[in-house]
Design an enzyme around this catalytic site. Structure first.
Site: not given
Ligand SMILES: *Cc1c(COP(=O)(O)O)cnc(C)c1O
Length: 427
Positions: A144, A239, A267
């Site tokens: 994701y 990511d 995060k």
């Molecule tokens: C949470 C998350 C996102 C998206 O971040 P948001 O701040 O919710 O837009 C993208 N990549 C990874 C791996 C994530 O865990």
């Protein structure tokens, strides 16, 4: 376990907000029942609107590595607040934040701040396309990367939990530019490059997956992805929105000693406020406006309050080096779940690294999306409810990772181990 105040709030919310929530997985659909509302959070504890205290293993979905409302982060936000909430000009906090990120994350030479993980991945992909002058991207099923169009294809997290790994509203012509491959599968990667020579702008992946539950790569897999992308002049994007500053100070790339071209962050760098960032090789990053032709912007990017919170959180990580202790506590939790399942004869997999873990009820080792989906989500839902009744809040989905924080002390973990073990005993 009843939550009457929460139930009435949820009834009102459902009249006003689609599904009653501002992010789908919060709706508890896959575990049944209604969500509880939280009115306060401190340390490892959530206080619900119904005045129940829960030991929290969601940690606001990753950001709260220092626990909730840490006094040092709170003081940093309060101090910044004295000077104003947004300037719309460069500010000193941004420079300090950039210095910390560049120092912590091995591959990052230059960094641009934004407001969420979604913005970070969306912008990194645009940058990779602008840099390579290619259109196609490779992502992996179950990974994701936020909710931008080209990434909501076989996505994990809430999209998977609610049975929409492919979102409505994404034009087929956009989706065509995204090649989706199984994670941990070298042959599939080779085949995709062979079928699209000179066309692949980037490969984006969660180096340790955290949005299909927690899954680690097979030994050598990440190095292989690095080797193949380098050979094809394809930009490799890690990511690390979830794993950055969590698996190690410098993320998975530090722990695995792999150097991606670009890295997405979010995060933890916000210290609980909304922040994202992406960074990497200076020659690629310098393609961004105002230096280069790739446009990216944000009214509130580099916001002083968010920067102050994030800086305080990162400094604390440097000062405390919490990683060995977090891993010890993570293992304790894993071992308790393994032992309880063994005693009860329930097949389980508990992948864990440091402060991240997952509980998959299956006898098959989980190494990708397909094997994650083989786990017993119905059994997980019952386990989730039993844990919640005992005062332990796990992520309300069989396909989300759990998180520990430095505020989870020995007593909280001991208590959680007891609750989870008895929840398993009663399944
Ligand atoms: C949470 C998350 C996102 C998206 O971040 P948001 O701040 O919710 O837009 C993208 N990549 C990874 C791996 C994530 O865990």
């Amino acid at each position: 376990m009843p939550f009457p105040v929460s139930d009435s709030l949820f009834a009102r919310a459902k009249e006003l907000i689609p599904g009653g929530v501002n992010s789908p997985v919060r709706a508890f659909r896959s575990v049944g029942g209604a969500p509880f509302f939280v009115k306060a959070a401190r340390g490892a504890t959530l206080v619900t609107a119904d005045d129940r205290e829960l030991i929290d293993f969601v940690c606001t979905w990753g950001p709260a590595i220092h626990g909730h409302n840490h006094p040092v982060i709170k003081a940093a936000i309060a101090a910044a607040l004295e000077n104003g909430t947004s300037f719309g000009t460069p500010n000193p906090y941004e420079v300090e934040m950039a210095e910390l990120i560049v120092r912590f994350v091995p591959s990052i030479q230059k960094v641009r701040m934004c407001n969420s993980g979604t913005e970070a991945t969306m912008s990194a992909i645009r940058l990779a396309r602008g840099f390579t002058r290619r259109d196609k991207i490779i992502k992996f099923s179950g990974c994701y990367h936020g909710h931008s169009d080209s990434l909501l294809i076989k996505a994990g997290s809430g999209a998977l939990t609610h049975g929409h790994p492919d979102s409505a509203g994404v034009p087929a012509s956009f989706a065509q530019e995204t090649i989706v491959l199984p994670y941990n599968d070298r042959a599939a990667l080779d085949a995709a490059f062979a079928a699209n020579p000179g066309k692949i702008a980037c490969v984006i992946l969660e180096p340790y997956c955290g949005n299909v539950g927690f899954i680690m790569p097979d030994p050598g897999y990440l190095a292989y992805v690095r080797e193949v992308t380098r050979k094809h002049d394809t930009v490799l994007i890690f990511d690390e929105v979830m794993t950055g500053f969590r698996i190690a100070k410098g993320g998975v790339q530090e722990r695995e000693n792999i150097v991606p071209d670009l890295t997405c962050l979010g995060k933890i760098i916000g210290g609980g406020l909304p922040v994202g960032a992406f960074g990497g090789r200076a020659d690629i990053m310098d393609m961004l406006a105002p230096l280069g032709p790739v446009y990216q912007a944000g009214t509130l990017s580099g916001n002083p309050l968010a920067m102050a919170a994030g800086i305080a959180g990162l400094r604390l990580l440097e000062e405390l080096n919490p990683y060995p202790r977090l891993d010890e506590l993570g293992r304790q939790l894993r071992d308790a779940v393994l032992a309880a399942c063994k005693a009860k004869g329930i097949p389980v997999q508990v992948p864990q690294c440091g402060s991240m873990f997952s509980i998959f009820f299956t006898d098959t080792p989980v190494r990708d999306y397909d094997t994650a989906l083989k786990s017993d989500a119905k059994l997980f839902a019952r386990f989730f409810r039993a844990a919640l009744d005992g005062g332990v809040y796990l992520a309300p989905s069989a396909y989300e990772a759990g998180f520990l924080s430095t505020a989870h002390d020995g007593a909280a973990i001991d208590r959680a181990c007891e609750v989870l073990s008895s929840a398993i005993q009663d399944l």
